[in-house]
Write an enzyme that holds these catalytic residues in place. Structure first.
Site, PDB file in Angstrom:
ATOM      1  N   PHE A 160      25.350   2.006 -18.443  1.00  0.00           N
ATOM      2  CA  PHE A 160      26.603   1.261 -18.594  1.00  0.00           C
ATOM      3  C   PHE A 160      27.791   2.195 -18.813  1.00  0.00           C
ATOM      4  O   PHE A 160      27.722   3.138 -19.611  1.00  0.00           O
ATOM      5  CB  PHE A 160      26.441   0.303 -19.779  1.00  0.00           C
ATOM      6  CG  PHE A 160      27.635  -0.552 -20.080  1.00  0.00           C
ATOM      7  CD1 PHE A 160      28.279  -1.261 -19.085  1.00  0.00           C
ATOM      8  CD2 PHE A 160      28.102  -0.672 -21.377  1.00  0.00           C
ATOM      9  CE1 PHE A 160      29.369  -2.063 -19.370  1.00  0.00           C
ATOM     10  CE2 PHE A 160      29.191  -1.474 -21.683  1.00  0.00           C
ATOM     11  CZ  PHE A 160      29.831  -2.164 -20.663  1.00  0.00           C
ATOM     12  N   SER A 235      19.226   3.492 -20.205  1.00  0.00           N
ATOM     13  CA  SER A 235      19.895   2.260 -20.596  1.00  0.00           C
ATOM     14  C   SER A 235      19.777   1.209 -19.493  1.00  0.00           C
ATOM     15  O   SER A 235      18.662   0.837 -19.125  1.00  0.00           O
ATOM     16  CB  SER A 235      21.358   2.556 -20.937  1.00  0.00           C
ATOM     17  OG  SER A 235      21.972   1.454 -21.548  1.00  0.00           O
ATOM     18  N   ASP A 258      15.393   4.778 -23.263  1.00  0.00           N
ATOM     19  CA  ASP A 258      16.008   3.792 -24.139  1.00  0.00           C
ATOM     20  C   ASP A 258      16.587   2.622 -23.330  1.00  0.00           C
ATOM     21  O   ASP A 258      17.807   2.423 -23.284  1.00  0.00           O
ATOM     22  CB  ASP A 258      17.096   4.420 -24.999  1.00  0.00           C
ATOM     23  CG  ASP A 258      17.301   3.645 -26.307  1.00  0.00           C
ATOM     24  OD1 ASP A 258      16.302   3.180 -26.876  1.00  0.00           O
ATOM     25  OD2 ASP A 258      18.447   3.490 -26.741  1.00  0.00           O
ATOM     26  N   ARG A 272      13.365  -7.581 -16.490  1.00  0.00           N
ATOM     27  CA  ARG A 272      13.469  -6.267 -17.130  1.00  0.00           C
ATOM     28  C   ARG A 272      12.427  -5.318 -16.552  1.00  0.00           C
ATOM     29  O   ARG A 272      11.601  -5.693 -15.716  1.00  0.00           O
ATOM     30  CB  ARG A 272      13.226  -6.421 -18.633  1.00  0.00           C
ATOM     31  CG  ARG A 272      11.921  -7.123 -18.951  1.00  0.00           C
ATOM     32  CD  ARG A 272      11.488  -7.018 -20.386  1.00  0.00           C
ATOM     33  NE  ARG A 272      10.316  -7.831 -20.661  1.00  0.00           N
ATOM     34  CZ  ARG A 272       9.077  -7.502 -20.343  1.00  0.00           C
ATOM     35  NH1 ARG A 272       8.834  -6.355 -19.727  1.00  0.00           N
ATOM     36  NH2 ARG A 272       8.061  -8.308 -20.628  1.00  0.00           N
ATOM     37  N   ASP A 274       9.071  -3.384 -16.441  1.00  0.00           N
ATOM     38  CA  ASP A 274       7.729  -3.754 -16.903  1.00  0.00           C
ATOM     39  C   ASP A 274       6.697  -2.894 -16.183  1.00  0.00           C
ATOM     40  O   ASP A 274       7.021  -2.224 -15.191  1.00  0.00           O
ATOM     41  CB  ASP A 274       7.466  -5.249 -16.670  1.00  0.00           C
ATOM     42  CG  ASP A 274       7.226  -5.567 -15.205  1.00  0.00           C
ATOM     43  OD1 ASP A 274       6.064  -5.569 -14.787  1.00  0.00           O
ATOM     44  OD2 ASP A 274       8.215  -5.795 -14.473  1.00  0.00           O
ATOM     45  N   ASP A 277       6.162  -2.394 -12.227  1.00  0.00           N
ATOM     46  CA  ASP A 277       7.211  -1.863 -11.353  1.00  0.00           C
ATOM     47  C   ASP A 277       6.851  -0.526 -10.720  1.00  0.00           C
ATOM     48  O   ASP A 277       7.537  -0.084  -9.796  1.00  0.00           O
ATOM     49  CB  ASP A 277       8.522  -1.728 -12.140  1.00  0.00           C
ATOM     50  CG  ASP A 277       9.094  -3.084 -12.540  1.00  0.00           C
ATOM     51  OD1 ASP A 277       8.883  -4.054 -11.791  1.00  0.00           O
ATOM     52  OD2 ASP A 277       9.738  -3.167 -13.607  1.00  0.00           O
ATOM     53  N   HIS A 353      21.341   6.327 -28.925  1.00  0.00           N
ATOM     54  CA  HIS A 353      21.082   5.820 -27.576  1.00  0.00           C
ATOM     55  C   HIS A 353      20.956   6.961 -26.570  1.00  0.00           C
ATOM     56  O   HIS A 353      20.137   6.890 -25.642  1.00  0.00           O
ATOM     57  CB  HIS A 353      22.218   4.875 -27.184  1.00  0.00           C
ATOM     58  CG  HIS A 353      21.939   4.040 -25.978  1.00  0.00           C
ATOM     59  ND1 HIS A 353      20.731   3.411 -25.759  1.00  0.00           N
ATOM     60  CD2 HIS A 353      22.729   3.715 -24.907  1.00  0.00           C
ATOM     61  CE1 HIS A 353      20.786   2.724 -24.631  1.00  0.00           C
ATOM     62  NE2 HIS A 353      21.977   2.901 -24.092  1.00  0.00           N
TER      63      HIS A 353
END
Length: 621
Positions: A160, A235, A258, A272, A274, A277, A353
């Site tokens: 982000f 992130s 993270d 999300r 998992d 993937d 983070h």
């Protein structure tokens, strides 16, 4: 809550006349039917705007729809409009109910257009360390770069509000190219990341499509093996990697650094990152204090991979609680002062983070193994109760770049893996388990209270000191074993000698601890068992038949006496020798005999008084 976020969303990207139009539309929505044609046309125009348009077309969880109906006028059949969104050759995404939750994801925005996000891929290699840019809308440009399908490929995705010029990304690229002859591709999706967070989460799905299309194009046109591709995301980039993995059959590995919590934690796997993937998914959690629990964490706590690592319990990282670290980061991170300042501002805003990518980068070239252990709780890990790899080696793993050496393969972990790290810039530390066996005593004092320190000799002859009672004096009962879990920057696995210092302390709330006439304040040590926990990794690499048990070095009296008697305020040396094995057998036999004749009444009285003392939690010397 939604009304407030709606205001922020529209304020971020709209001019005053648009605001006025929205206000007019909201008020006029209650007018007569003869006005609906004009309003419908106006809403249709507003829905095409970059920011307001996405909000007007967003799906909202049913529980909140009555509250935001005036901000969400229905334009045609909005429900069916959001079921499938297609992006040229990238394919389509489905915005079904999995992406809505009354708490974790109340708003489901559609992503921006592909042209707005404008994904750029920069291909780095040892021949082209600075990299060559490839536009995602024209992946055939990769033919004009140094990319080779015969190399292993690492793809790095930022999070982000970031770009591909982040210092942590440059540090990671450099370390990877030093370690191996890789293709290293950095993904720049700043056109989609530098938006409000709710919009950026939606844009990650398009970025995932772009990355998947890039890999599949290389597979179809250059015979790239997807199993040799490793995506590393930080992130929001972690979940982006998951979206890419959904579209690439046989993707080798995803590393989540993270992964972001808001809008993802406790959501279905389709939303999300998992384990499905990629063939192997490893995750490092460093900022897992939930925002919903009034914490300041940006990362999720939920395990989402085959291996989930929680350095320092995945919460507050060493050094992040002090602003003194910020100027140090400016001087040590990156290859220039500019890069250092960029890293320092990240350290100031979100130190925990951004610790995850730093740990991963450090693990690439570090000789320290970053060995983590599977444990039911962090407290049990700190007590040294989980420092075994097990017969199959699955109960320990190397965190970071070398996590794929884990013998468990793609079997999902059943609990968390814990490891301790330092404040840096050397993040990896070596871990040691110390076990002290205390001899039985025939004196009236069934326990001793005091401070204990141990120092080990390194290979160069220097001494490394450990305080085993740093917070307060500790009570040691005779005939018992005590375990301590300590760590240090240096590798002390070759140590065979130690110095033990004992200082007796009186407990004013326990009269039995007063030493007047019938007492003995000597610390009666039978043996010290020293275990270099991290040496398990080296053993396993050298000997395939190693069972995953750490090497134990027994240290006892230099002259082979059964008990090392350490007077208060004295320091005594213990050494590793063949006598220690004989001492173990003899002591266990004598301890059993003494235990049968021990004064139970005195022991119970002493234990009761010690418990009374602990209630006051006094640190008296």
């Amino acid at each position: 809550m939604i009304n407030s976020s709606a205001g922020v969303t529209m304020a971020a990207g709209c001019s005053p006349w648009v605001w006025w139009s929205v206000l007019v539309v909201t008020v006029a929505s209650a007018q007569e039917d003869h006005q609906q044609g004009f309003l419908g046309h106006l809403f249709a125009r507003l829905s095409d705007l970059p920011v307001i348009g996405n909000f007007l077309r967003a799906d909202v969880h049913p529980i909140y729809r009555p509250l935001v109906r005036q901000f969400h006028p229905r334009i045609g059949n909005k429900e069916s409009e959001l079921i499938d969104l297609c992006f040229d050759e990238l394919g389509c995404i489905n915005t079904h109910d999995d992406f809505l939750h009354p708490i974790h994801r109340p708003l489901n925005l559609p992503p921006n257009r592909r042209e707005e996000i404008n994904v750029l891929l920069t291909v780095h290699s040892r021949e082209d360390k600075e990299g060559t840019v490839v536009e995602a809308v024209n992946v055939s440009q990769v033919l004009n770069t140094s990319f080779s399908p015969w190399r292993k490929t690492k793809i790095i995705i930022h999070g982000f509000l970031e770009t591909n010029t982040e210092t942590w990304m440059w540090d990671m690229v450099r370390a990877l190219l030093v370690y191996g002859d890789f293709n290293v591709v950095t993904v720049d999706w700043s056109g989609g990341s530098q938006a409000l967070y709710s919009q950026a989460t939606a844009n990650t799905r398009v970025v995932g499509l772009e990355v998947a299309h890039f890999i599949n194009w290389l597979k179809d046109n250059l015979d790239l093996d997807p199993g040799e591709v490793h995506i590393i995301g930080h992130s929001l980039g972690s979940h982006t990697a998951g979206y890419a993995g959904e579209r690439v059959s046989g993707l080798g590995r995803i590393t989540g650094l993270d992964p972001a919590e808001p809008f993802f934690q406790y959501m279905p796997p389709s939303v999300r990152l998992d384990p499905s993937d990629a063939l192997f998914v490893d995750v490092i959690h460093t900022d897992a204090d939930s925002i919903l629990n009034l914490g300041a964490g940006f990362g999720l706590r939920q395990p989402v991979g085959h291996l989930d690592f929680y350095p320092n319990d995945g919460r507050s990282q060493p050094g992040c609680d002090s602003l003194r670290r910020v100027p140090l980061t400016a001087l040590t991170d990156g290859a220039s002062l500019y890069e250092g300042l960029d890293a320092a501002q990240k350290e100031l805003v979100a130190c925990n983070h951004f610790r995850a990518p730093k740990l991963f980068t450090d693990s690439i070239l570090s000789q320290c193994p970053y060995l983590a252990f599977q444990c039911r709780s962090y407290s049990r890990y700190l007590n040294g109760e989980c420092v075994r790899c097990g017969e199959d080696g699955r109960h320990c793993a190397r965190m970071g770049f070398h996590a794929d050496t884990w013998p468990g393969g793609n079997v999902s972990s059943v609990s968390s893996f814990y490891v301790s790290t330092s404040a840096g810039p050397r993040y990896c530390i070596y871990h040691y388990r110390l076990m002290l066996d205390i001899a039985e005593s025939s004196s009236m004092m069934s326990a001793l209270r005091g401070n204990l320190r141990v120092a080990f000799f390194a290979e160069d002859g220097s001494v490394r000191d450990f305080d085993l009672t740093p917070e307060a004096p500790k009570t040691f009962s005779h005939g018992r074993r005590y375990t301590f879990f300590v760590h240090h920057y240096d590798d002390l696995s070759a140590s065979s000698e130690a110095l033990i210092q004992w200082t007796y302390k009186t407990d004013i709330f326990n009269p039995m601890s007063y030493c007047l006439v019938f007492c003995d304040t000597v610390f009666p040590l039978v043996r010290l068992t020293f275990t270099s926990v991290d040496s398990i990794v080296d053993d396993r690499l050298r000997d395939s038949e190693v069972t995953g048990e750490p090497r134990e070095v027994l240290m006892c009296h230099q002259q082979g006496l059964e008990v090392v008697r350490i007077a208060s305020e004295a320091t005594v040396k213990v050494v590793s020798s063949p006598h220690c094995l004989a001492t173990v057998t003899s002591h266990e036999r004598n301890a059993t005999h003494l235990l049968r004749h021990h004064n139970r009444t005195t022991g119970l009285l002493d234990a009761g008084l010690a418990s009374l003392s602990s209630l006051f939690n006094m640190n008296l010397v």
